[in-house]
Design an enzyme around this catalytic site. Structure first.
Site, short mmCIF file in Angstrom:
data_model
loop_
_atom_site.label_atom_id
_atom_site.label_comp_id
_atom_site.label_asym_id
_atom_site.label_seq_id
_atom_site.Cartn_x
_atom_site.Cartn_y
_atom_site.Cartn_z
N ASP A 134 5.50 2.37 6.58
CA ASP A 134 4.20 2.72 7.19
C ASP A 134 3.79 1.69 8.26
OD1 ASP A 134 3.54 0.53 5.64
OD2 ASP A 134 1.95 1.53 4.50
N GLU A 141 -1.16 -3.83 5.18
CA GLU A 141 -1.11 -2.38 5.31
C GLU A 141 -1.93 -1.94 6.52
OE1 GLU A 141 0.97 -0.83 3.73
OE2 GLU A 141 0.90 -1.07 1.55
#
Ligand code: GLP
Length: 242
Positions: A134, A141
């Site tokens: 991702d 993140e």
């Protein structure tokens, strides 16, 4: 400035990356290290080089990127253990030269702050990075503010899913939080070496190198660093257009 090298397969990724690492394997250097499968081939070559050429780690310091919250260092899947199983146990690095954030403690925020302070006292000469599917680096993140230092962060659903395979057969739940160097910590390193291989990284590689610099793709911050080498296999590079 990002220097991109595209090679045939994961074996060549490791060989090329080791060539970049090699000048840093000398007394006084500070290495930023990473977990995951991506750096494993490099660690194998470092062990071989230690055995065959006597390259010593007695005066090298290491700082790892991250650790799962809640896993003791004895846990099979802790990153502390991973690093010992895959590198530290096979080279001559003294235990006191090794730094891995701890995911256990009363006050994780204070521990993260102390880790960042150590990084400031011992600036990393070369930071090795893998890439999450991702676009994460370390455990930063999508959405992590670029100005964050070492901190506790939540893992995304897709990262938890990627990691499930390691915990399922233990009958344990996959950790959902991690202590990680932040984007700002990583950017302080003098040199960055990122390796990625396999088709499941192609989208993230494209975002990192050709997308806008955005917190939605944490690795895109590397476009702002003065000295980055990215080594990819053909599959990971397959969506690049330039
Ligand atoms: C984890 C680690 C990252 C690593 C990523 C990719 O999320 N925290 O540092 O880059 O996995 O792992 P792999 O190299 O196994 O694809």
């Amino acid at each position: 400035m990002i220097d991109i090298k595209i090679v045939k397969d994961k074996k060549e990724v490791a060989e090329e990356a080791f060539k970049v690492m090699k000048p840093y394997l000398q007394p006084g250097k500070v290495l930023g290290l990473a977990t995951g499968s991506s750096p494993l081939g490099i660690y194998e070559l470092m062990i071989k080089d230690h055995k065959e050429n006597g390259t010593s780690y007695k005066d090298i310091l290491t700082f790892n990127l991250d650790e799962y919250v809640g896993l003791p260092i004895t846990h099979r899947e802790s990153y502390y253990r991973f690093m010992h199983d895959n590198l530290f146990n096979y080279i001559d690095i003294p235990e006191e030269n090794i730094h891995v954030p701890s995911g256990i403690g009363e006050d994780l925020d204070a521990q993260c702050e102390a880790y960042e302070k150590m990084l400031d006292e011992h600036p990393v000469d070369i930071q090795l990075l893998g890439l999450g599917s991702d676009g994460h680096i370390g455990f930063n993140e999508p959405g992590t503010p670029f100005d964050q230092g070492t901190h506790v962060g939540d893992l995304t659903e897709s990262t938890i899913r990627d990691n499930q395979r390691f915990f399922n057969d233990l009958g344990e739940t996959t950790p959902t939080r991690a202590c990680t160097m932040g984007p700002a910590s990583i950017m302080k390193s003098k040199k960055i070496l990122l390796v990625a291989y396999g088709a499941n990284k192609a989208e993230a590689v494209k975002g990192m190198l050709e997308g806008p610099v955005t917190e939605d793709c944490p690795a895109s911050i590397l476009q702002r660093h003065a000295d980055v080498t990215v080594i990819l296999d053909e599959e990971a590079a397959s969506l690049l257009t330039k």
